[in-house]
Motif scaffolding. Structure first.
Motif, PDB file in Angstrom:
ATOM      1  N   LEU A 290      25.148  13.263  11.498  1.00 26.31           N
ATOM      2  CA  LEU A 290      24.997  12.699  10.154  1.00 26.31           C
ATOM      3  C   LEU A 290      23.918  14.271  10.284  1.00 26.31           C
ATOM      4  O   LEU A 290      23.419  14.969   9.128  1.00 26.31           O
ATOM      5  N   GLN A 291      22.954  14.663  11.008  1.00 31.10           N
ATOM      6  CA  GLN A 291      21.490  15.984  10.635  1.00 31.10           C
ATOM      7  C   GLN A 291      20.779  15.320   9.674  1.00 31.10           C
ATOM      8  O   GLN A 291      21.001  16.473   8.557  1.00 31.10           O
ATOM      9  N   LEU A 292      20.569  14.432   9.110  1.00 27.66           N
ATOM     10  CA  LEU A 292      19.641  14.185   7.961  1.00 27.66           C
ATOM     11  C   LEU A 292      18.319  14.868   8.715  1.00 27.66           C
ATOM     12  O   LEU A 292      17.423  14.812   9.405  1.00 27.66           O
ATOM     13  N   PRO A 293      17.508  15.273   7.210  1.00 20.75           N
ATOM     14  CA  PRO A 293      16.011  15.552   7.419  1.00 20.75           C
ATOM     15  C   PRO A 293      15.528  14.420   7.539  1.00 20.75           C
ATOM     16  O   PRO A 293      15.326  13.385   7.407  1.00 20.75           O
ATOM     17  N   ARG A 294      14.294  14.789   9.186  1.00 24.04           N
ATOM     18  CA  ARG A 294      13.703  14.020   9.216  1.00 24.04           C
ATOM     19  C   ARG A 294      12.456  13.469   8.780  1.00 24.04           C
ATOM     20  O   ARG A 294      11.743  14.593   7.878  1.00 24.04           O
ATOM     21  N   ASP A 295      12.119  12.276   8.150  1.00 24.79           N
ATOM     22  CA  ASP A 295      10.751  12.220   7.532  1.00 24.79           C
ATOM     23  C   ASP A 295      10.446  11.957   8.117  1.00 24.79           C
ATOM     24  O   ASP A 295      10.012  10.480   9.041  1.00 24.79           O
ATOM     25  N   PRO A 296       8.332  12.277   8.351  1.00 25.91           N
ATOM     26  CA  PRO A 296       7.846  11.370   9.430  1.00 25.91           C
ATOM     27  C   PRO A 296       6.564  10.589   8.825  1.00 25.91           C
ATOM     28  O   PRO A 296       6.048   9.102   9.927  1.00 25.91           O
TER      29      PRO A 296
ATOM     30  N   ARG B 235       0.902  -1.324  -0.133  1.00 26.10           N
ATOM     31  CA  ARG B 235      -0.119  -0.087  -0.133  1.00 26.10           C
ATOM     32  C   ARG B 235       0.507   1.159   0.157  1.00 26.10           C
ATOM     33  O   ARG B 235       1.944   0.971   0.592  1.00 26.10           O
ATOM     34  N   PRO B 236       0.150   2.784  -0.673  1.00 28.30           N
ATOM     35  CA  PRO B 236       1.256   3.605  -0.595  1.00 28.30           C
ATOM     36  C   PRO B 236       1.850   3.640   0.892  1.00 28.30           C
ATOM     37  O   PRO B 236       0.618   3.937   1.840  1.00 28.30           O
ATOM     38  N   ARG B 237       2.837   4.633   0.592  1.00 30.66           N
ATOM     39  CA  ARG B 237       3.553   5.173   1.850  1.00 30.66           C
ATOM     40  C   ARG B 237       2.650   6.230   2.601  1.00 30.66           C
ATOM     41  O   ARG B 237       1.939   7.405   2.063  1.00 30.66           O
ATOM     42  N   PRO B 238       1.678   5.693   3.920  1.00 34.03           N
ATOM     43  CA  PRO B 238       0.870   7.268   4.146  1.00 34.03           C
ATOM     44  C   PRO B 238       2.058   8.226   4.440  1.00 34.03           C
ATOM     45  O   PRO B 238       3.040   8.239   5.230  1.00 34.03           O
ATOM     46  N   PRO B 239       1.529   9.258   5.135  1.00 28.38           N
ATOM     47  CA  PRO B 239       2.612  10.376   5.522  1.00 28.38           C
ATOM     48  C   PRO B 239       3.004  10.389   6.711  1.00 28.38           C
ATOM     49  O   PRO B 239       4.613  11.524   6.782  1.00 28.38           O
ATOM     50  N   VAL B 240       1.994  10.017   7.361  1.00 27.91           N
ATOM     51  CA  VAL B 240       3.328   9.548   9.221  1.00 27.91           C
ATOM     52  C   VAL B 240       2.479   8.507   9.475  1.00 27.91           C
ATOM     53  O   VAL B 240       2.245   7.935   9.433  1.00 27.91           O
ATOM     54  N   ARG B 241       4.162   7.837  10.070  1.00 29.78           N
ATOM     55  CA  ARG B 241       3.675   6.496   9.878  1.00 29.78           C
ATOM     56  C   ARG B 241       3.227   5.918  11.351  1.00 29.78           C
ATOM     57  O   ARG B 241       3.590   6.857  12.797  1.00 29.78           O
ATOM     58  N   SER B 242       2.177   5.053  11.830  1.00 34.49           N
ATOM     59  CA  SER B 242       1.746   4.272  13.013  1.00 34.49           C
ATOM     60  C   SER B 242       2.817   3.104  13.899  1.00 34.49           C
ATOM     61  O   SER B 242       3.511   3.023  12.472  1.00 34.49           O
ATOM     62  N   SER B 243       3.106   3.069  14.277  1.00 39.72           N
ATOM     63  CA  SER B 243       3.038   1.647  15.165  1.00 39.72           C
ATOM     64  C   SER B 243       1.959   0.594  15.075  1.00 39.72           C
ATOM     65  O   SER B 243       2.960  -0.818  15.337  1.00 39.72           O
ATOM     66  N   ARG B 244       1.176   1.031  13.845  1.00 40.32           N
ATOM     67  CA  ARG B 244       0.444  -0.767  14.400  1.00 40.32           C
ATOM     68  C   ARG B 244       1.046  -1.309  13.127  1.00 40.32           C
ATOM     69  O   ARG B 244       1.390  -1.284  12.180  1.00 40.32           O
ATOM     70  N   GLY B 245       1.015  -3.381  13.749  1.00 40.84           N
ATOM     71  CA  GLY B 245       1.753  -3.980  12.838  1.00 40.84           C
ATOM     72  C   GLY B 245       1.379  -5.356  13.418  1.00 40.84           C
ATOM     73  O   GLY B 245       0.559  -5.403  13.991  1.00 40.84           O
ATOM     74  N   GLY B 246       1.821  -6.202  12.376  1.00 40.68           N
ATOM     75  CA  GLY B 246       0.887  -7.775  12.918  1.00 40.68           C
ATOM     76  C   GLY B 246       2.826  -8.544  12.503  1.00 40.68           C
ATOM     77  O   GLY B 246       3.718  -8.035  12.717  1.00 40.68           O
ATOM     78  N   LYS B 247       2.188  -9.805  12.804  1.00 37.64           N
ATOM     79  CA  LYS B 247       3.343 -10.571  12.123  1.00 37.64           C
ATOM     80  C   LYS B 247       3.282 -12.028  11.862  1.00 37.64           C
ATOM     81  O   LYS B 247       2.087 -12.398  12.565  1.00 37.64           O
TER      82      LYS B 247
END
Length: 647
Positions: free
Chosen positions: A124-130, A1-13
């Protein structure tokens, strides 16, 4: 699925188990390479991720206990640090060579394991991507501590229970441990991105790659199989080949001639007050054909008139091929095409014989009216020549033979449900191959081709009113225009014309949000068909009837049409499993002869078909695609990162 603009911690295994025998062979391979079991698993995990992503530079994270001294082992506290493991897979390495690379990567990382991950991010000061975790999105952890022993009172039994996971800190996290029955663990996955079936396929790919790797460690990592050979063969047989093409003439004009004999008095072409019957169309075309020299390419000014439809048919009946030229194109472009094609241009009631004189203002068409001429064509003879847009370089002239376009037309008549009484709008520019999808199936089915008024597409409301007035039953739209139509239906709260039954799409990726709008306004009242195909594969190579497709998911481009073949291949021309991206190659009856006067480009884009006999060829589209588990193709962008701007 397309990556949402802000990630969540919803998961499965999902579970992953490696047999005791496979686990032992992995240990043995590690010893032979002077590596650890973790390093072998790291190589395999990065190989799967590389194959899945199509990238040869893969970054994986892992956890380090960070208790390098014995005095620290018994201390209570959180010592774990996160390490970043970056391995390159460029240069076609064998799996054994990849293990060596993974070993060096791991040794260097653990040598600096006391550097806090947070400090690394700070430096590293990488740009943060939510939308994603920093530095890596896939994790590998191998737990090697012995299983704990618990002494309980007599009669009490203890056993482990699988607990469903509801969170995942990363896109993918592979947790493995050693047990009495071999290696085992779970693959955690973000449910924002993957469903359980996708994670299960990923786990199966890893297991099969490991089995192949221990059997032949010197095999190239990009060619190690991810699924069993018999499963791959079933996919090729079931999903890569279209049905048989309906029987019928292999010459394009013969299809029209046979239909004319069945329905001579029905209207074939309509343009305003002008109505041309099938008998009239054939009579006028046959009388004009004698003025055309067989075996030539005839340049025609592609103006939307009944006279042009007559001219197209006349060229085919004469045993020549037509080259439509849009009068809106720059003069220099039209002249260059005429010269390159060696085309003749009809002018002033005569056919120009000097192919080296393109200086014919406006390229008017006025073919001679002479008695009927028998056909000189064969199924291998060119039917038409179309120039590509030139988006990947200089425009190329694609030579399409009769067998290819006739095969497409016979299949389209059946698939689109065309019959006498239907009315098909001729919307596309005659210089685009989509016009062939409008013209030739219509005339082969005994339906009426309605040439659109020029102002018809001025606005969505006006377009809908004109469709209603003209009683159009079949509509072929560029996907970009359909996007506007779907939005217009919603904004205007408009309804589709009552007579409309079938809408075809093609030209670019159909957007899921526009399909949702369409589904809300039209439902299943109109049959919606999404198509895909370059000029080199004769208009359309795959199609998907979207009727009944649930809104929200990506819109597929379907499966091969009758007579066509479609393969998703890696850069070794090996089929990739469902769910993996690869380059889309097309084959079958619709493949063009090649590029006019460019044997070098023809050899580069048209290759021998390794999956078919008899000298068959495949066309390299340059498009990326993937197969869904249901066997549908999904468009996945360009292999060359080409962007479409105002096109």
């Amino acid at each position: 699925r397309p990556r949402p603009p802000v990630r969540s911690s919803r998961g499965g295994k999902v579970p992953l188990r490696l047999s005791r025998e496979l686990s032992a062979r992995l240990e043995e391979l590690a010893r032979r390479r002077g590596a650890t079991l973790f390093m072998v698993l790291l190589a395999a995990w990065q190989a799967v991720l590389a194959r899945w992503s199509g990238q040869d530079d893969v970054v994986v994270g892992t956890y380090s206990g960070n208790r390098p001294r014995k005095e620290l082992e018994g201390l209570i506290g959180f010592f774990i640090n996160t390490l970043v493991l970056r391995t390159g897979l460029a240069g076609e390495p064998s799996f054994a060579a990849l293990v060596d690379r993974a070993r060096e990567t791991a040794l260097e990382a653990f040598a600096h394991g006391d550097l806090p991950f947070e400090k690394l991010l700070d430096v590293l000061q990488l740009p943060r991507d939510p939308s994603r975790t920093p530095l890596f999105q896939a994790l590998l952890v191998l737990q090697t501590f012995p299983a704990a022993r618990v002494d309980l009172s007599t009669g009490v039994r203890l056993r482990s229970m699988a607990v469903a996971g509801e969170k995942s800190d990363y896109d993918l996290a592979l947790w493995l441990g050693e047990g009495a029955e071999g290696l085992g663990g779970v693959l955690e996955h973000s449910t924002d991105l993957f469903d359980a079936a996708t994670a299960e396929r990923c786990a199966a790919w890893l297991r099969h790659l490991l089995e192949a790797a221990v059997a032949d460690p010197e095999r190239g990592v990009w060619t190690l199989p991810l699924i069993p050979a018999d499963e791959q063969a079933r996919h090729l047989a079931a999903w890569s080949r279209g049905a048989e093409v309906p029987a019928g003439p292999e010459l394009l004009h013969r299809l029209v001639e046979e239909q004319s004999a069945r329905t001579p008095d029905r209207v074939a072409v309509e343009a305003g007050a002008v109505h041309l019957t099938y008998a009239g169309l054939l009579d006028r075309a046959a009388r004009r054909a004698r003025g055309i020299e067989p075996g030539t390419v005839v340049a025609l000014s592609a103006e939307r008139t009944p006279e042009l439809i007559v001219a197209l048919l006349a060229v085919l009946q004469a045993g020549a091929a037509y080259l439509p030229l849009d009068p809106a194109w720059p003069r220099a472009r039209r002249e260059r095409m005429v010269v390159e094609a060696g085309a003749v241009v009809a002018k002033d009631d005569k056919v120009a014989k000097d192919n080296n004189d393109p200086a014919l203002p406006g390229f008017p068409v006025s073919l001679l009216s002479l008695p009927t001429l028998s056909s000189f064509s064969s199924p291998q003879s060119p039917a038409y020549l179309l120039y590509t847009s030139g988006s990947t370089g200089h425009p190329k002239g694609v030579v399409v033979p009769h067998r290819s376009i006739a095969s497409f037309v016979r299949g389209a008549v059946a698939d689109h449900g065309l019959a006498p009484g239907d009315r098909v709008l001729q919307l596309a520019s005659l210089s685009f191959d989509t016009s062939g999808e409008e013209i030739w199936p219509t005339l082969a089915a005994g339906a009426t081709l309605v040439l659109r008024p020029e102002e018809m597409t001025g606005s969505i409301p006006h377009f809908l009113r004109e469709l209603e007035r003209l009683a159009i039953t079949h509509l072929d739209l560029p996907t970009a225009f359909w996007h506007e139509l779907a939005a217009g239906l919603e904004v205007e709260e408009a309804a589709l014309p009552r007579a409309l039954r079938v809408v075809l799409l093609g030209g670019e990726e159909a957007l899921a949000d526009r399909y949702a709008l369409w589904h809300r306004r039209a439902g299943s009242s109109v049959r919606l068909i999404n198509t895909y195909g370059p000029t080199e594969a004769t208009i359309v190579a795959t199609r998907r009837d979207l009727t009944g497709l649930a809104p929200g998911a990506p819109v597929p481009i379907g499966r091969p049409i009758p007579g066509a073949r479609a393969y998703v291949l890696d850069h070794h021309l090996h089929p990739v499993p469902p769910g993996l991206r690869g380059e889309l190659w097309l084959g079958g009856a619709g493949i063009a002869q090649g590029y006019l006067g460019r044997p070098d480009l023809t050899a580069e884009s048209f290759r021998p078909d390794p999956f078919a006999a008899g000298g068959a060829r495949l066309y390299r589209t340059g498009d990326l695609a993937l197969l869904t588990p249901a066997g549908d193709l999904l468009f996945a962008g360009r292999a060359d990162r080409q962007l479409k701007i105002r096109g």
